[in-house]
Design an enzyme around this catalytic site. Structure first.
Site, mmCIF file in Angstrom:
data_model
loop_
_atom_site.group_PDB
_atom_site.id
_atom_site.type_symbol
_atom_site.label_atom_id
_atom_site.label_comp_id
_atom_site.label_asym_id
_atom_site.label_seq_id
_atom_site.Cartn_x
_atom_site.Cartn_y
_atom_site.Cartn_z
ATOM 1 C CB CYS A 270 -8.629 1.685 7.813
ATOM 2 S SG CYS A 270 -8.129 1.088 6.186
ATOM 3 C CD GLU B 16 -2.657 -1.304 2.568
ATOM 4 O OE1 GLU B 16 -2.223 -1.091 3.704
ATOM 5 O OE2 GLU B 16 -3.852 -1.518 2.333
HETATM 6 O O1 FUB Z 1 -2.984 -0.694 9.154
HETATM 7 C C1 FUB Z 1 -4.105 0.138 9.432
HETATM 8 C C2 FUB Z 1 -4.769 0.530 8.166
HETATM 9 O O2 FUB Z 1 -5.193 -0.632 7.458
HETATM 10 C C3 FUB Z 1 -3.887 1.265 7.198
HETATM 11 O O3 FUB Z 1 -3.803 2.625 7.425
HETATM 12 C C4 FUB Z 1 -4.508 0.927 5.904
HETATM 13 O O4 FUB Z 1 -3.669 1.158 4.826
HETATM 14 C C5 FUB Z 1 -4.875 -0.524 6.083
HETATM 15 O O5 FUB Z 1 -3.796 -1.335 5.795
HETATM 16 ZN ZN ZN Z 2 -8.281 2.884 4.706
#
Ligand code: FUB
Ligand code: ZN
Length: 625
Positions: free
Chosen positions: A377, A295
């Site tokens: 999230c 990501e």
């Molecule tokens: O790890 C917490 C949240 O979940 C991250 O900010 C997002 O990218 C997702 O991976």
């Molecule tokens: Zn998110």
């Protein structure tokens, strides 16, 4: 508990005692949205998005996790996600920012009930993470998100306090933060959480309570090497690297830390990273997140249309832009904040207000929003962002008042010297570029009204009481209107909004030779449902000038009311049987292509795509002259 901020007059970021903030945030309760673009969305968020998500959290056992912890319920974790506690906290934060501006007894009752479950689940020493068994406490910080969840708990506690004056949730957050203060620091646990977030929350908790140890812990964590990360501490970063949300929140923490301490190295780093963002790593939609893998950020100009562009990454970068704006008063930060809010962020939520995108690609096939994700999230991050959005519209400073975002609203703004001015904005923005501001101080008073002239706005004009102003009106700056303001003075801002054809930097290989459309702050896209005459894959544009021959047309019945851009596209073929027969690769000139022909091309705002069932979408189309 000694509180340093006056909860009723604090903004979502409390700027008043931070020496480096040039601008002051305004309390949410100072801004009342009128019938306009954001009010409609914020209301959907309140009446649909948040209630449904709360019901889903109940259904999926996310709240039960707290009940298992408190012993109010026996059973197995239903969703042992390492971030699901934070989903509840973000939801609460959104609900509380909403309660600042609206009296909603049902929502307040839900907030109280959820806080009660959380408080009951807290350990005697303050620890609170329902997904971490006792023997694993602080043991897996690279992935455990214990401090990340604390950060969101703190932010929810502060929002609750600033909404209601109550200290229940703030007290829970403080007890956990106090534990972190006892257990982290030099000679104690020295590795931070793998996911930054708590840093900005701790700075805000310092602002809320006046307790220095929270600021000290934020500073300590910011200067440490992230847990099991190959990336250096923030101050040593030359470029944006790694996980985009983590990086964005870390930069927010850095900006907040700089605001309090003036540590200039951190500010220089933030400037460097900002340049890296806007010169090579941000999508035309304001999207952030080039790679699926991790990501994460990629290389400069590596901007594939298949974009990861997680909704949370957009939010994190809008939050960072907001802090940079507060520090500097420079319009370039407001420009990015606006770009994100109207495009990369807003595409994250459906027009119905209760389905969400996790990723926000710039080209897609049959892609749909969902009401629920295993890793959840993004939805509650959208909730809290829409709830706090009115707070992004204005600022004050010792010089006067600042208008960053345009939308129909009324604001009652108090300058640092106590001067109060009522500002009424009448506008159809973002559909029209005419904005009327009625300025009403209690009595005649001198101050500067700073109006943002967006970077995209050419030939903007400003008049006061019908007279053109002498101040410079330049795009990408604030026009500074200094005068003795009389109650009822009228400012007319005109931001011409012709459709714009946007060209990419030639180094963005994937879209070299393509163009995108924009109008005002909105980026547009082409969706297959609107292009019956040509497969979206086979559509090209043949713009000959800056407006590309497109005209803006209001469509009140379409997609909740939008302005579409209509023009002529060029279909590579239709029907496409001849193209189907073409080999995938061929020697140059060996086969002639079927003749192109003109078709009507209709573009809709990017945020509104994927609301009419599965379809294909493209932001960039090849340019064929
Ligand atoms: O790890 C917490 C949240 O979940 C991250 O900010 C997002 O990218 C997702 O991976
Ligand atoms: Zn998110």
């Amino acid at each position: 508990m000694s509180l340093s901020s006056d909860w009723k007059t604090a903004g979502t970021v409390e700027t008043r005692h931070a020496p480096q903030f040039r601008l002051q945030s305004v309390p949410l309760r100072a801004v009342t949205l009128a019938e306009g673009f954001w009010r409609q969305r914020r209301e959907l968020n309140t009446r649909r998005g948040m209630p449904r998500f709360l019901a889903s959290m109940e259904e999926h056992g996310v709240l039960d996790n707290f009940r298992y912890q408190s012993g109010r319920k026996t059973g197995q974790f239903k969703q042992a996600s390492f971030i699901s506690d934070s989903d509840v906290y973000k939801w609460l934060e959104g609900a509380c920012w909403t309660l600042v501006t609206e009296d909603l007894p049902e929502l307040k009752a839900s907030v109280d009930a959820v806080i009660d479950e959380i408080a009951a689940a807290q350990g005697e020493d303050g620890y609170l993470a329902t997904h971490v068994p006792p023997e694993r406490r602080w043991k897996g910080l690279a992935g455990s998100h214990e401090l990340y969840c604390l950060g969101h708990l703190i932010q929810a506690g502060i929002a609750h306090h600033r909404a209601t004056g109550e200290e229940t949730l703030l007290g829970v957050a403080r007890r956990f933060a106090d534990l972190a203060v006892r257990e982290f620091g030099p000679g104690k646990i020295e590795t931070p959480d793998g996911h930054p977030e708590v840093e900005m929350a701790l700075v805000e908790l310092f602002r809320e309570t006046g307790e220095q140890s929270y600021l000290d812990l934020a500073g300590f964590l910011l200067h440490q090497q992230p847990s099991e990360d190959t990336y250096p501490p923030l101050a040593d970063r030359d470029a944006l690297v790694g996980h985009c949300v983590r990086s964005g929140y870390l930069c927010c923490g850095g900006a907040d830390w700089y605001a309090e301490t003036g540590e200039s190295g951190i500010f220089q780093t933030l400037e460097r990273l900002w340049q890296d963002l806007v010169q090579g790593k941000m999508y035309v939609t304001g999207g952030v997140g080039q790679r699926f893998d991790g990501e994460s950020f990629g290389l400069p100009y590596e901007l594939p249309n298949r974009a990861y562009a997680e909704t949370c990454a957009q939010i994190a970068h809008a939050m960072w832009a907001w802090r940079m704006l507060l520090l500097t008063g420079q319009a370039r930060f407001a420009d990015v904040m606006e770009l994100i809010l109207y495009n990369g962020f807003l595409s994250g939520v459906s027009l119905s207000g209760a389905e969400y995108f996790y990723m926000n690609p710039l080209s897609a096939q049959d892609y749909q929003r969902s009401p629920w994700f295993r890793c959840n999230c993004c939805p509650p991050n959208i909730h809290r962002t829409l709830a706090m959005l009115p707070g992004y519209m204005f600022s004050t400073s010792s010089e006067g008042v600042w208008v960053h975002l345009y939308d129909a609203c009324e604001a009652l703004l108090t300058m640092p010297d106590g001067t109060v001015v009522r500002l009424e904005q009448q506008t159809q923005y973002p559909w029209e570029g005419e904005v009327e501001l009625i300025v009403t101080p209690a009595a005649e008073v001198e101050f500067t009204l700073f109006l943002r002239i967006p970077g995209w706005a050419e030939a903007a004009q400003v008049t006061v009481n019908g007279q053109p102003v002498s101040a410079a009106v330049e795009s990408g700056t604030y026009v500074e209107l200094r005068r003795r303001w009389q109650p009822g003075d009228r400012v007319q801002l005109s931001l011409p909004m012709p459709p714009r054809v946007v060209e990419p930097h030639p180094r963005i290989a994937e879209v070299r030779g393509s163009v995108a459309l924009a109008r005002g702050p909105l980026v547009y896209c082409f969706e297959s449902v609107d292009s019956p005459a040509a497969e979206i894959l086979d559509l090209a544009l043949a713009p000959t000038d800056a407006a590309g021959g497109f005209t803006a047309e209001s469509e009140p019945e379409l997609l909740g009311g939008v302005t579409v851009l209509r023009g002529t596209g060029r279909a590579v073929c239709s029907p496409c049987a001849q193209l189907d027969e073409l080999p995938l690769y061929r020697s140059l000139g060996s086969r002639s292509l079927p003749p192109r022909h003109d078709v009507t091309a209709l573009a809709i705002p990017y945020y509104a795509w994927a609301n009419r069932g599965p379809s294909a979408m493209r932001v960039w189309l090849p340019r064929e002259v």
